[in-house]
Design a protein around this motif. Structure first.
Motif, PDB file in Angstrom:
ATOM      1  N   GLY A 196      32.485  28.266  38.946  1.00 25.33           N
ATOM      2  CA  GLY A 196      31.880  28.300  37.624  1.00 25.33           C
ATOM      3  C   GLY A 196      32.539  29.260  36.650  1.00 25.33           C
ATOM      4  N   MET A 197      33.795  29.594  36.874  1.00 21.82           N
ATOM      5  CA  MET A 197      34.511  30.498  35.978  1.00 21.82           C
ATOM      6  C   MET A 197      35.996  30.207  36.072  1.00 21.82           C
ATOM      7  N   THR A 198      36.742  30.778  35.135  1.00 24.69           N
ATOM      8  CA  THR A 198      38.191  30.620  35.184  1.00 24.69           C
ATOM      9  C   THR A 198      38.781  31.606  36.182  1.00 24.69           C
ATOM     10  N   PHE A 199      40.043  31.385  36.539  1.00 22.46           N
ATOM     11  CA  PHE A 199      40.746  32.312  37.416  1.00 22.46           C
ATOM     12  C   PHE A 199      40.754  33.714  36.822  1.00 22.46           C
ATOM     13  N   TYR A 200      41.025  33.807  35.508  1.00 22.83           N
ATOM     14  CA  TYR A 200      41.146  35.119  34.882  1.00 22.83           C
ATOM     15  C   TYR A 200      39.793  35.818  34.795  1.00 22.83           C
ATOM     16  N   GLU A 201      38.710  35.056  34.603  1.00 22.69           N
ATOM     17  CA  GLU A 201      37.366  35.650  34.628  1.00 22.69           C
ATOM     18  C   GLU A 201      37.046  36.174  36.030  1.00 22.69           C
ATOM     19  N   TRP A 202      37.376  35.389  37.053  1.00 21.82           N
ATOM     20  CA  TRP A 202      37.121  35.819  38.428  1.00 21.82           C
ATOM     21  C   TRP A 202      37.948  37.058  38.757  1.00 21.82           C
ATOM     22  N   ARG A 203      39.213  37.055  38.362  1.00 27.67           N
ATOM     23  CA  ARG A 203      40.064  38.211  38.651  1.00 27.67           C
ATOM     24  C   ARG A 203      39.565  39.460  37.929  1.00 27.67           C
ATOM     25  N   THR A 204      39.065  39.284  36.702  1.00 26.90           N
ATOM     26  CA  THR A 204      38.514  40.438  35.990  1.00 26.90           C
ATOM     27  C   THR A 204      37.285  40.987  36.701  1.00 26.90           C
ATOM     28  N   GLN A 205      36.400  40.104  37.188  1.00 28.17           N
ATOM     29  CA  GLN A 205      35.239  40.561  37.951  1.00 28.17           C
ATOM     30  C   GLN A 205      35.684  41.337  39.189  1.00 28.17           C
ATOM     31  N   LEU A 206      36.691  40.812  39.890  1.00 29.71           N
ATOM     32  CA  LEU A 206      37.199  41.501  41.074  1.00 29.71           C
ATOM     33  C   LEU A 206      37.739  42.887  40.688  1.00 29.71           C
ATOM     34  N   ARG A 207      38.461  42.955  39.593  1.00 30.91           N
ATOM     35  CA  ARG A 207      39.041  44.229  39.179  1.00 30.91           C
ATOM     36  C   ARG A 207      37.965  45.241  38.773  1.00 30.91           C
ATOM     37  N   ILE A 208      36.933  44.773  38.100  1.00 31.57           N
ATOM     38  CA  ILE A 208      35.846  45.688  37.729  1.00 31.57           C
ATOM     39  C   ILE A 208      35.132  46.172  38.988  1.00 31.57           C
ATOM     40  N   TYR A 209      34.939  45.281  39.952  1.00 25.55           N
ATOM     41  CA  TYR A 209      34.363  45.686  41.241  1.00 25.55           C
ATOM     42  C   TYR A 209      35.221  46.787  41.867  1.00 25.55           C
ATOM     43  N   HIS A 210      36.515  46.568  41.897  1.00 22.26           N
ATOM     44  CA  HIS A 210      37.423  47.558  42.484  1.00 22.26           C
ATOM     45  C   HIS A 210      37.402  48.848  41.669  1.00 22.26           C
ATOM     46  N   ALA A 211      37.297  48.722  40.343  1.00 24.20           N
ATOM     47  CA  ALA A 211      37.234  49.906  39.488  1.00 24.20           C
ATOM     48  C   ALA A 211      36.007  50.748  39.798  1.00 24.20           C
ATOM     49  N   LEU A 212      34.871  50.114  40.018  1.00 23.14           N
ATOM     50  CA  LEU A 212      33.656  50.853  40.358  1.00 23.14           C
ATOM     51  C   LEU A 212      33.845  51.632  41.655  1.00 23.14           C
ATOM     52  N   VAL A 213      34.532  51.013  42.609  1.00 23.42           N
ATOM     53  CA  VAL A 213      34.800  51.689  43.882  1.00 23.42           C
ATOM     54  C   VAL A 213      35.678  52.912  43.644  1.00 23.42           C
ATOM     55  N   LEU A 214      36.747  52.748  42.869  1.00 23.61           N
ATOM     56  CA  LEU A 214      37.664  53.861  42.625  1.00 23.61           C
ATOM     57  C   LEU A 214      36.989  54.987  41.846  1.00 23.61           C
ATOM     58  N   LEU A 215      36.175  54.632  40.854  1.00 21.06           N
ATOM     59  CA  LEU A 215      35.459  55.655  40.089  1.00 21.06           C
ATOM     60  C   LEU A 215      34.482  56.412  40.983  1.00 21.06           C
TER      61      LEU A 215
END
Length: 254
Positions: A196-215
């Motif tokens: 239900g999303m584009t590749f770039y939307e999914w990748r952005t969600q993944l990156r924000i998830y990873h960003a929360l972990v790093l923060l």
């Protein structure tokens, strides 16, 4: 996602819920409950994994998992996880699927009261009133999906695994397609139809998830931006703020 491992946590359990203090990186076993439950990370970042995907629960979100949904939790950063079980009469008032709500100030305070050291001061009637207030706040708040849906198609799984291992990878969809044996058009259709999303939307969600972990692990915004694939920290801050509702700097100090 990374392989799970079960480890001991410090827990305080009551009939209506409980509190679990998780060291960073620890995870629960796969489980399900007869009652639906709300979880909140008073500190740290919590990930809730179900068959629908991974919901990310930073400090301004509350996650809902309905009864009998198999799930497990993982802590990123030392995490103070709070959990409140809802009676069936209240569970019927919230969605029948796993979701994430924005945590209003009142919802946060009520949830902390139900799971804090003064929990034993409340009788059943008081707990019921507080639970009704909490559910009322969630019903007024819009769902705030911060979810990374899990792909099922073999080609999407192969692509997802590459990005799980390296969220900062800026390879184009066409290049990924050549690597896994599918055209960019086919992969785009699969992302739309299955997730239900584009590749770039999914990748952005993944990156924000990873960003929360790093923060949660203490990285600053600039380090996190580069690690997650943004060449310009200001673009990372804009994307993070659009999804999380606050800047990375303010998020780190909350």
């Amino acid at each position: 996602m990374p392989a799970r491992r079960q480890a001991p946590v410090t827990s305080h359990i009551w009939a209506s819920g409980g509190r679990h203090l998780w060291p960073s990186g620890e995870a629960s076993a796969l489980q399900s409950h007869e009652r639906g439950h709300l979880v909140y990370a008073a500190s740290g970042v919590l990930a809730v994994h179900t068959e629908r995907g991974t919901s990310i629960v930073p400090a301004n979100r509350i996650a809902w998992t309905p009864a009998r949904f198999a799930h497990h939790h993982r802590a990123h950063g030392d995490t103070d996880m709070r959990i409140v079980f809802l009676a069936p009469s209240l569970a019927r008032l919230v969605p029948a699927h796993p979701t994430v709500f924005l945590a209003t100030d009142l919802a946060r305070e009520v949830l902390l009261a139900l799971t804090g050291p003064r929990n034993s001061d409340y009788d059943q009637s008081a707990r019921s009133r507080l639970s009704r207030v909490l559910v009322g706040e969630l019903r007024e708040a819009q769902e705030q999906p911060l979810q990374l849906p899990e792909p099922h198609d073999d080609r999407l799984q192969a692509l997802a695994q590459l990005l799980y291992e390296n969220p900062g990878d800026n390879t184009s969809l066409a290049e990924h397609g050549r690597h896994i044996g599918a055209s960019a058009r086919t992969l785009s259709r699969l992302f739309h139809d299955e997730l239900g999303m584009t590749f770039y939307e999914w990748r952005t969600q993944l990156r924000i998830y990873h960003a929360l972990v790093l923060l949660a692990e203490g990285r600053d915004a600039t380090q996190t931006a580069f690690a997650c694939g943004w060449a310009n920290p200001s673009h990372f801050i804009a994307a993070f703020t659009a999804i999380i509702g606050t800047t990375p700097g303010r998020y780190r100090t909350n």
